[in-house]
Motif scaffolding. Structure first.
Motif, PDB file in Angstrom:
ATOM      1  N   GLY A 235      15.793   2.305  -5.320  1.00  0.00           N
ATOM      2  CA  GLY A 235      15.760   3.672  -4.815  1.00  0.00           C
ATOM      3  C   GLY A 235      14.374   4.273  -4.799  1.00  0.00           C
ATOM      4  N   GLU A 236      13.340   3.421  -4.724  1.00  0.00           N
ATOM      5  CA  GLU A 236      11.967   3.904  -4.675  1.00  0.00           C
ATOM      6  C   GLU A 236      11.633   4.441  -3.285  1.00  0.00           C
ATOM      7  OE1 GLU A 236       9.033   3.582  -6.978  1.00  0.00           O
ATOM      8  OE2 GLU A 236      10.768   3.836  -8.279  1.00  0.00           O
ATOM      9  N   PRO A 237      10.721   5.412  -3.191  1.00  0.00           N
ATOM     10  CA  PRO A 237      10.277   5.881  -1.872  1.00  0.00           C
ATOM     11  C   PRO A 237       9.618   4.734  -1.107  1.00  0.00           C
ATOM     12  CG  PRO A 237       9.582   7.398  -3.615  1.00  0.00           C
ATOM     13  CD  PRO A 237      10.090   6.163  -4.292  1.00  0.00           C
ATOM     14  N   MET A 238      10.125   4.428   0.078  1.00  0.00           N
ATOM     15  CA  MET A 238       9.592   3.305   0.824  1.00  0.00           C
ATOM     16  C   MET A 238       8.141   3.531   1.232  1.00  0.00           C
ATOM     17  SD  MET A 238      10.897   0.396   1.370  1.00  0.00           S
ATOM     18  CE  MET A 238      12.647   0.738   1.267  1.00  0.00           C
ATOM     19  N   ALA A 239       7.735   4.785   1.326  1.00  0.00           N
ATOM     20  CA  ALA A 239       6.351   5.078   1.705  1.00  0.00           C
ATOM     21  C   ALA A 239       5.365   4.556   0.674  1.00  0.00           C
ATOM     22  CB  ALA A 239       6.162   6.585   1.884  1.00  0.00           C
ATOM     23  N   GLU A 240       5.818   4.370  -0.565  1.00  0.00           N
ATOM     24  CA  GLU A 240       4.932   3.867  -1.615  1.00  0.00           C
ATOM     25  C   GLU A 240       4.904   2.334  -1.664  1.00  0.00           C
ATOM     26  OE1 GLU A 240       6.155   5.639  -5.259  1.00  0.00           O
ATOM     27  OE2 GLU A 240       5.874   7.708  -4.531  1.00  0.00           O
ATOM     28  N   HIS A 241       5.621   1.707  -0.749  1.00  0.00           N
ATOM     29  CA  HIS A 241       5.738   0.243  -0.757  1.00  0.00           C
ATOM     30  C   HIS A 241       5.610  -0.310   0.662  1.00  0.00           C
ATOM     31  CE1 HIS A 241       6.968   0.213  -4.992  1.00  0.00           C
ATOM     32  NE2 HIS A 241       7.591   1.338  -4.690  1.00  0.00           N
ATOM     33  N   GLN A 242       4.554   0.075   1.319  1.00  0.00           N
ATOM     34  CA  GLN A 242       4.286  -0.420   2.664  1.00  0.00           C
ATOM     35  C   GLN A 242       3.629  -1.808   2.596  1.00  0.00           C
ATOM     36  OE1 GLN A 242       5.115   1.428   5.740  1.00  0.00           O
ATOM     37  NE2 GLN A 242       6.405   2.097   4.024  1.00  0.00           N
ATOM     38  N   ILE A 243       3.865  -2.604   3.608  1.00  0.00           N
ATOM     39  CA  ILE A 243       3.353  -3.976   3.651  1.00  0.00           C
ATOM     40  C   ILE A 243       2.286  -4.086   4.740  1.00  0.00           C
ATOM     41  CG2 ILE A 243       3.942  -6.417   3.965  1.00  0.00           C
ATOM     42  CD1 ILE A 243       5.226  -5.097   1.512  1.00  0.00           C
ATOM     43  N   ARG A 244       1.176  -4.729   4.404  1.00  0.00           N
ATOM     44  CA  ARG A 244       0.125  -4.981   5.393  1.00  0.00           C
ATOM     45  C   ARG A 244      -0.251  -6.463   5.375  1.00  0.00           C
ATOM     46  NH1 ARG A 244      -0.449  -1.905   8.814  1.00  0.00           N
ATOM     47  NH2 ARG A 244      -1.798  -0.230   8.072  1.00  0.00           N
ATOM     48  N   PHE A 245      -0.137  -7.098   6.516  1.00  0.00           N
ATOM     49  CA  PHE A 245      -0.583  -8.475   6.700  1.00  0.00           C
ATOM     50  C   PHE A 245      -1.967  -8.443   7.331  1.00  0.00           C
ATOM     51  CE2 PHE A 245       4.114  -9.046   6.946  1.00  0.00           C
ATOM     52  CZ  PHE A 245       4.264  -9.881   5.842  1.00  0.00           C
ATOM     53  N   LEU A 246      -2.987  -8.708   6.521  1.00  0.00           N
ATOM     54  CA  LEU A 246      -4.347  -8.683   7.041  1.00  0.00           C
ATOM     55  C   LEU A 246      -4.519  -9.746   8.119  1.00  0.00           C
ATOM     56  CD1 LEU A 246      -6.346  -8.240   3.717  1.00  0.00           C
ATOM     57  CD2 LEU A 246      -5.897  -6.493   5.455  1.00  0.00           C
TER      58      LEU A 246
ATOM     59  N   TRP B  17       0.819  -1.209   0.000  1.00  0.00           N
ATOM     60  CA  TRP B  17       0.000   0.000   0.000  1.00  0.00           C
ATOM     61  C   TRP B  17       0.854   1.260   0.000  1.00  0.00           C
ATOM     62  CZ3 TRP B  17      -0.202   3.230   4.464  1.00  0.00           C
ATOM     63  CH2 TRP B  17       0.367   2.682   5.624  1.00  0.00           C
ATOM     64  N   ASN B  18       0.239   2.333  -0.462  1.00  0.00           N
ATOM     65  CA  ASN B  18       0.929   3.590  -0.707  1.00  0.00           C
ATOM     66  C   ASN B  18       0.557   4.607   0.364  1.00  0.00           C
ATOM     67  OD1 ASN B  18       2.054   5.922  -1.701  1.00  0.00           O
ATOM     68  ND2 ASN B  18       1.090   5.800  -3.722  1.00  0.00           N
ATOM     69  N   ALA B  19       1.504   4.872   1.252  1.00  0.00           N
ATOM     70  CA  ALA B  19       1.251   5.809   2.351  1.00  0.00           C
ATOM     71  C   ALA B  19       1.262   7.262   1.906  1.00  0.00           C
ATOM     72  CB  ALA B  19       2.291   5.603   3.460  1.00  0.00           C
ATOM     73  N   THR B  20       1.617   7.534   0.640  1.00  0.00           N
ATOM     74  CA  THR B  20       1.578   8.916   0.155  1.00  0.00           C
ATOM     75  C   THR B  20       0.230   9.263  -0.459  1.00  0.00           C
ATOM     76  OG1 THR B  20       2.371   8.446  -2.096  1.00  0.00           O
ATOM     77  CG2 THR B  20       4.037   8.702  -0.374  1.00  0.00           C
ATOM     78  N   ALA B  21      -0.654   8.250  -0.600  1.00  0.00           N
ATOM     79  CA  ALA B  21      -1.981   8.510  -1.178  1.00  0.00           C
ATOM     80  C   ALA B  21      -2.796   9.391  -0.247  1.00  0.00           C
ATOM     81  CB  ALA B  21      -2.707   7.190  -1.425  1.00  0.00           C
ATOM     82  N   ASP B  22      -3.788  10.057  -0.814  1.00  0.00           N
ATOM     83  CA  ASP B  22      -4.648  10.971  -0.055  1.00  0.00           C
ATOM     84  C   ASP B  22      -3.820  11.999   0.711  1.00  0.00           C
ATOM     85  OD1 ASP B  22      -6.777   9.499  -0.975  1.00  0.00           O
ATOM     86  OD2 ASP B  22      -7.017   8.342   0.875  1.00  0.00           O
ATOM     87  N   SER B  23      -2.843  12.548   0.005  1.00  0.00           N
ATOM     88  CA  SER B  23      -1.968  13.578   0.596  1.00  0.00           C
ATOM     89  C   SER B  23      -1.277  13.087   1.856  1.00  0.00           C
ATOM     90  CB  SER B  23      -2.773  14.849   0.893  1.00  0.00           C
ATOM     91  OG  SER B  23      -3.361  15.363  -0.285  1.00  0.00           O
ATOM     92  N   GLY B  24      -0.929  11.790   1.860  1.00  0.00           N
ATOM     93  CA  GLY B  24      -0.218  11.231   2.991  1.00  0.00           C
ATOM     94  C   GLY B  24      -1.099  10.796   4.139  1.00  0.00           C
ATOM     95  N   GLU B  25      -2.413  10.839   3.938  1.00  0.00           N
ATOM     96  CA  GLU B  25      -3.342  10.457   4.998  1.00  0.00           C
ATOM     97  C   GLU B  25      -3.786   8.997   4.905  1.00  0.00           C
ATOM     98  OE1 GLU B  25      -4.277  12.434   7.547  1.00  0.00           O
ATOM     99  OE2 GLU B  25      -2.815  13.877   6.749  1.00  0.00           O
TER     100      GLU B  25
END
Length: 383
Positions: A275-286, A174-182
């Protein structure tokens, strides 16, 4: 698991050629020399490597990207290391239809010129056992040094033929920068149904995609055989987009079409290397879980080199070899005692394993999984 595996490798190559940096699940940057001396074999696909006159030869069948991925693959390293220690030549064989090719040859009473198969999955074994018409294709695994270190729960063959050598875990990226970082991905399967996440999830078709199939099976684990179709109806009502395969879904994710995609928990390994922004590559284990997709190896029943085949399988389970397989295949080792070393610190930092690994057993899947997928397909097609 072959289709997604091939698609991920091809997708990286295509994206790289276009100057687009998108990351994936079971691949890594190219290291080592490319395999050479490729020749066609009689109906069995491609053989990589040329036997040395007078030496023993071990023929190991596998899927193509295990030896020639555009990013990284462990095959060439394994060949070099094995040959440097054992007085033998290791020859890779990569038939286009993978395991199905050997089932077809066995049913036709054609010669199988291979000693070990690398890349078995529970799906493949079920398909094998349902379609093999004669005697066994694989022998029961011999007693192997290191096999006692295989992680509990990764074994997937009740007949004891396949020995796990690595595994992947399905998760959300998931992308933590979506919705202006919200934006923040939900923590549970139920959370995905929140109206706040309407249209935010990209998934894959389980009838054509390994990641899609694993995500469907995880939802059945979470909601039960009697509840998963209702759950998927609710997911559809909340705007989930189901695409044909991993490459299409991840491409849409990389293009910003949605802030969540079903993928692999090794995604940050690629993000770091590119070198990608790590905020755009967050991991979620449901539900704090990841669905495990182990891969295994087995000895062909007709091998004329059983001792050398067993030596190879033991070699594959060594702690230092397990680490190299994990790093180069961008997966996780099958054993508890893998030895990574300081040179692989970035891999250990960014490859995320779930708090709990879940999966269905061979016996639970056989006779059920196809019906589950067909019922799911009918429901999705009707909406």
């Amino acid at each position: 698991m072959s289709r997604d595996r091939i698609d991920r490798r091809r997708f990286i190559q295509t994206a790289g050629a276009a100057g687009v940096t998108l990351l994936a699940g079971c691949s890594a940057e190219q290291t080592g020399d490319s395999p050479t001396d490729t020749t066609a074999t009689d109906g069995a696909g491609t053989t990589v490597g040329t036997p040395t006159e007078g030496s023993d030869t071990l023929v190991v069948a596998t899927y193509g990207s295990f030896i020639d991925a555009v990013s990284s693959s462990p095959g060439d390293w394994i060949k070099q290391q094995f040959e440097s220690e054992f007085d033998a030549d290791l020859v890779w064989q990569t038939p286009p239809n993978e395991l199905d090719q050997y089932v077809q040859r066995a049913n036709a009473d054609a010669e199988i010129d291979a000693d070990v198969y690398v890349g078995l999955s529970v799906d493949g074994l079920i398909r094998l056992d349902e379609n093999l018409e004669g005697g066994p294709l694989f022998a029961e695994a011999p007693s192997l040094d290191g096999q006692s270190n295989v992680k509990e729960g990764l074994g997937f063959d009740p007949q004891g033929r396949a020995v796990p050598y690595d595994t992947g875990y399905i998760s959300l990226v998931w992308n933590a920068t979506a919705d202006s970082g919200e934006f923040a991905a939900p923590e549970t399967f139920d959370g995905l149904l929140d109206p706040a996440y309407e249209g935010d999830l990209l998934a894959q078709n389980p009838s054509t995609s390994v990641t899609g199939r694993a995500f469907l099976l995880h939802s059945i684990k979470a909601k039960g055989e009697d509840g998963y179709l209702d759950y998927w109806q609710n997911l559809q009502d909340n705007g989930v987009r189901v695409l044909e395969g991993w490459d299409a879904a991840y491409g849409a994710y990389g293009g910003g079409e949605a802030p969540m995609v079903v993928s692999y928990s090794t995604d940050q390994v690629f993000a770091n290397r590119a070198g990608e922004p790590m905020a755009e590559h967050q991991i979620r284990f449901l539900n704090d879980q990841g669905y495990a997709n182990p891969e295994g190896m087995a000895q062909f029943a007709g091998t004329d080199s059983p001792t050398l085949a067993a030596s190879f399988m033991e070699f594959m389970l060594r702690p230092e070899v397990q680490a190299q397989i994990a790093v180069r295949n961008v997966a996780f080792p099958a054993v508890t005692n893998a030895e990574f070393g300081g040179e692989n610190a970035e891999y250990e930092q960014y490859a995320q394993a779930p708090p709990e690994a879940v999966s269905f057993t061979y016996d639970e899947l056989k006779g059920n999984v196809q019906g589950w997928i067909e019922d799911w397909s009918r429901q999705v097609a009707s909406n």
